[in-house]
Scaffold this motif. Sequence first.
Motif, mmCIF file in Angstrom:
data_model
loop_
_atom_site.group_PDB
_atom_site.id
_atom_site.type_symbol
_atom_site.label_atom_id
_atom_site.label_comp_id
_atom_site.label_asym_id
_atom_site.label_seq_id
_atom_site.Cartn_x
_atom_site.Cartn_y
_atom_site.Cartn_z
ATOM 1 N N PHE A 1 0.838 -1.207 0.000
ATOM 2 C CA PHE A 1 0.000 0.000 0.000
ATOM 3 C C PHE A 1 0.878 1.264 0.000
ATOM 4 O O PHE A 1 0.537 2.251 -0.662
ATOM 5 C CB PHE A 1 -0.925 0.001 1.220
ATOM 6 N N VAL A 2 1.980 1.211 0.723
ATOM 7 C CA VAL A 2 2.899 2.369 0.736
ATOM 8 C C VAL A 2 3.423 2.622 -0.688
ATOM 9 O O VAL A 2 3.468 3.771 -1.146
ATOM 10 C CB VAL A 2 4.066 2.134 1.728
ATOM 11 N N ILE A 3 3.760 1.545 -1.388
ATOM 12 C CA ILE A 3 4.233 1.692 -2.779
ATOM 13 C C ILE A 3 3.124 2.301 -3.640
ATOM 14 O O ILE A 3 3.367 3.202 -4.446
ATOM 15 C CB ILE A 3 4.690 0.321 -3.333
ATOM 16 N N LEU A 4 1.905 1.794 -3.432
ATOM 17 C CA LEU A 4 0.754 2.334 -4.175
ATOM 18 C C LEU A 4 0.595 3.835 -3.897
ATOM 19 O O LEU A 4 0.398 4.643 -4.816
ATOM 20 C CB LEU A 4 -0.505 1.572 -3.753
ATOM 21 N N ASP A 5 0.726 4.205 -2.632
ATOM 22 C CA ASP A 5 0.607 5.611 -2.233
ATOM 23 C C ASP A 5 1.674 6.471 -2.905
ATOM 24 O O ASP A 5 1.381 7.531 -3.451
ATOM 25 C CB ASP A 5 0.770 5.730 -0.710
ATOM 26 N N LEU A 6 2.907 5.992 -2.852
ATOM 27 C CA LEU A 6 3.998 6.775 -3.435
ATOM 28 C C LEU A 6 3.848 6.866 -4.956
ATOM 29 O O LEU A 6 4.142 7.896 -5.555
ATOM 30 C CB LEU A 6 5.361 6.186 -3.044
ATOM 31 N N GLN B 1 2.764 11.865 -10.528
ATOM 32 C CA GLN B 1 2.540 13.024 -11.413
ATOM 33 C C GLN B 1 3.188 14.306 -10.884
ATOM 34 O O GLN B 1 3.370 15.259 -11.630
ATOM 35 C CB GLN B 1 1.041 13.232 -11.615
ATOM 36 N N TYR B 2 3.503 14.325 -9.581
ATOM 37 C CA TYR B 2 4.097 15.539 -8.994
ATOM 38 C C TYR B 2 5.606 15.406 -8.776
ATOM 39 O O TYR B 2 6.202 16.218 -8.087
ATOM 40 C CB TYR B 2 3.419 15.869 -7.658
ATOM 41 N N TYR C 1 -1.490 15.788 -0.472
ATOM 42 C CA TYR C 1 -1.780 15.380 -1.854
ATOM 43 C C TYR C 1 -2.291 13.941 -1.899
ATOM 44 O O TYR C 1 -3.122 13.599 -2.715
ATOM 45 C CB TYR C 1 -0.514 15.488 -2.722
ATOM 46 N N LEU C 2 -1.762 13.101 -1.008
ATOM 47 C CA LEU C 2 -2.212 11.705 -0.987
ATOM 48 C C LEU C 2 -3.726 11.635 -0.851
ATOM 49 O O LEU C 2 -4.394 10.843 -1.509
ATOM 50 C CB LEU C 2 -1.562 10.947 0.177
ATOM 51 N N PHE C 3 -4.263 12.494 0.012
ATOM 52 C CA PHE C 3 -5.709 12.491 0.251
ATOM 53 C C PHE C 3 -6.466 13.157 -0.898
ATOM 54 O O PHE C 3 -7.573 12.740 -1.243
ATOM 55 C CB PHE C 3 -6.023 13.176 1.582
ATOM 56 N N SER C 4 -5.847 14.200 -1.443
ATOM 57 C CA SER C 4 -6.475 14.889 -2.570
ATOM 58 C C SER C 4 -6.595 13.933 -3.768
ATOM 59 O O SER C 4 -7.661 13.830 -4.383
ATOM 60 C CB SER C 4 -5.613 16.105 -2.925
ATOM 61 N N ILE C 5 -5.518 13.215 -4.045
ATOM 62 C CA ILE C 5 -5.518 12.256 -5.171
ATOM 63 C C ILE C 5 -6.495 11.115 -4.882
ATOM 64 O O ILE C 5 -7.227 10.666 -5.762
ATOM 65 C CB ILE C 5 -4.082 11.724 -5.398
ATOM 66 N N GLN C 6 -6.505 10.664 -3.639
ATOM 67 C CA GLN C 6 -7.406 9.589 -3.224
ATOM 68 C C GLN C 6 -8.856 9.961 -3.525
ATOM 69 O O GLN C 6 -9.620 9.165 -4.067
ATOM 70 C CB GLN C 6 -7.218 9.345 -1.722
ATOM 71 N N GLU C 7 -9.215 11.193 -3.187
ATOM 72 C CA GLU C 7 -10.606 11.621 -3.377
ATOM 73 C C GLU C 7 -10.917 11.853 -4.855
ATOM 74 O O GLU C 7 -11.957 11.429 -5.351
ATOM 75 C CB GLU C 7 -10.856 12.902 -2.582
ATOM 76 N N LYS C 8 -9.988 12.516 -5.534
ATOM 77 C CA LYS C 8 -10.225 12.883 -6.938
ATOM 78 C C LYS C 8 -10.366 11.639 -7.819
ATOM 79 O O LYS C 8 -11.145 11.627 -8.763
ATOM 80 C CB LYS C 8 -9.050 13.734 -7.413
ATOM 81 N N ASN C 9 -9.616 10.597 -7.512
ATOM 82 C CA ASN C 9 -9.597 9.404 -8.369
ATOM 83 C C ASN C 9 -10.375 8.219 -7.788
ATOM 84 O O ASN C 9 -10.193 7.087 -8.244
ATOM 85 C CB ASN C 9 -8.146 8.987 -8.630
#
Lengths: 215, 293
Positions: A7-12, A17-18, A56-64
């Motif tokens: 999951f950490v790899i998935l998060d990173l 994109q940034y 950003y992790l949370f922003s990306i999580q919500e957006k996608n």
Amino acid sequence: MNSMFAFVILDLLSLKQYRKVFFFMPLLAVLMSWYMKADSIAAILCLLCSMIACTYLFSIQEKNLLDTLYCTLSLKRSNIVIARYLSVFCIEMIAYIVGLLLITILHAFSIGIDSFRGDFIALNVGLFAISFFVSFQIPFFFRLGYQKAALIAYIPFFLPMLLISATLTLPFDIFEFVRGITNGFILYGLPVIAGIGCLGLSCMISCRLYRQKNL
Amino acid sequence: MNHTANTPNILEVNHLSKRLGTFALDDVSFALPQGFIMGFIGENGAGKTTTIKLMLNMLAKDKGEIKIFGQEHLQYEREIKERIGVVMDSPYYVDAWTMLDIEHAVSSFYSKWDHSRYMNLLEHFSLEPKKQLKALSRGMKMKLMVAVALTHDPDLLILDEPTSGLDAVARNELMEILRIFMTDERKGVLFSTHITSDLEKVADYITLIHKGRILETQTKDELLEKYLVVKGGLNLLTTEQRQMLIGYREHSVGFDGLIDCASLRHLPTSIVTEPSNFDEIMIRFNMGGEIDE
């Protein structure tokens, strides 16, 4: 445990994109330190950058709609939360190491006017401050989602951080004051341990909140 | 609730209830035996996605029990999810990811992830591995999700509107893939859709949900045999007889409606009957006038 590291790899990977922005930040930090003649600015900028990456992790999580992805993977909800805190810790550690490298290099070239020891303390206390702020933010993000929680969890803490970093001598004065009344060595390790403590406490709260959330 | 005497249920939902604002999923029960495809049909907002979200622990149930592979779905959540493939109605990967990034992101969660199978599926669906998700059409994104769901050789596929956004050719391809998937009799598929023509090709069982309640759960043939479309002149039926019809509708020259075959004997012999289909059944139930069970 393996699935949490996965999951950490998935998060990173979700921050991929940034990556250019994050690679550019140390350069910006060096330039600002050089311009302001304060090495601690480099460390603080690196840590601020890590704080942005964590949100950003949370922003990306919500957006996608990644919550849905997480629920299809072989993970329990509590594993997701713990793994997210591991990701945050990894990001902070990367920022810490980059910050440490930067102040070492800057001192080698004698750009700043501060002592290395003072900058190192500033880095450690900065890490604690970032951990504290992130620990406050994350439960809100887990409970309300990024958009809804942004005003509560992001702006009120981001602005004071900018003000502190803009006031060049203030962090240095605080650390010197604290160093004066305590044993200086305590300041090296204590903020880091306290930061981890904050993240741990925050993780327990987030586990509880995310378990109850309807996705 | 065993539908076949000797076949174990791969999925079992018993008395499941969940309230979400004004919507309520009420006492939902059905079972999918191993080796079969179940079509899960109902109008928009009937509760199909809510039921699937409860299975995946995206929502917390108020009451009831969900067993997958004979195991309670929360107690053995990780073990169960390792063995299921899921396709939801909207893509849920990071837009900037390529197909290869997606593999890097999810493959570590599955012990049976097969890289060559993934590449074959991408090729089969004409998906370029280095293309970013944001460059794909909705149909292509759905194909990608199907590819990801199939790559770790799942024992149960849970598909929530997988054919939405797919053209007829792609839908046919998916049906073909499901047919191949089901050649292994240990597997099962729960296929939620409102495009019922897809189900006529592949489904063995049909579960019909309406306003959060299960109206029917039986084999495809039993369901189609159970209901008939009836037609006739306006003065042919009494008020009581009209109330037996599901989705009763009057027009200028007569009426039509759906009837349970068991009630057919109460209607005049001069009435015209026609076989029903899933769309007709779904639409008539949605129009109202259903018989309370």
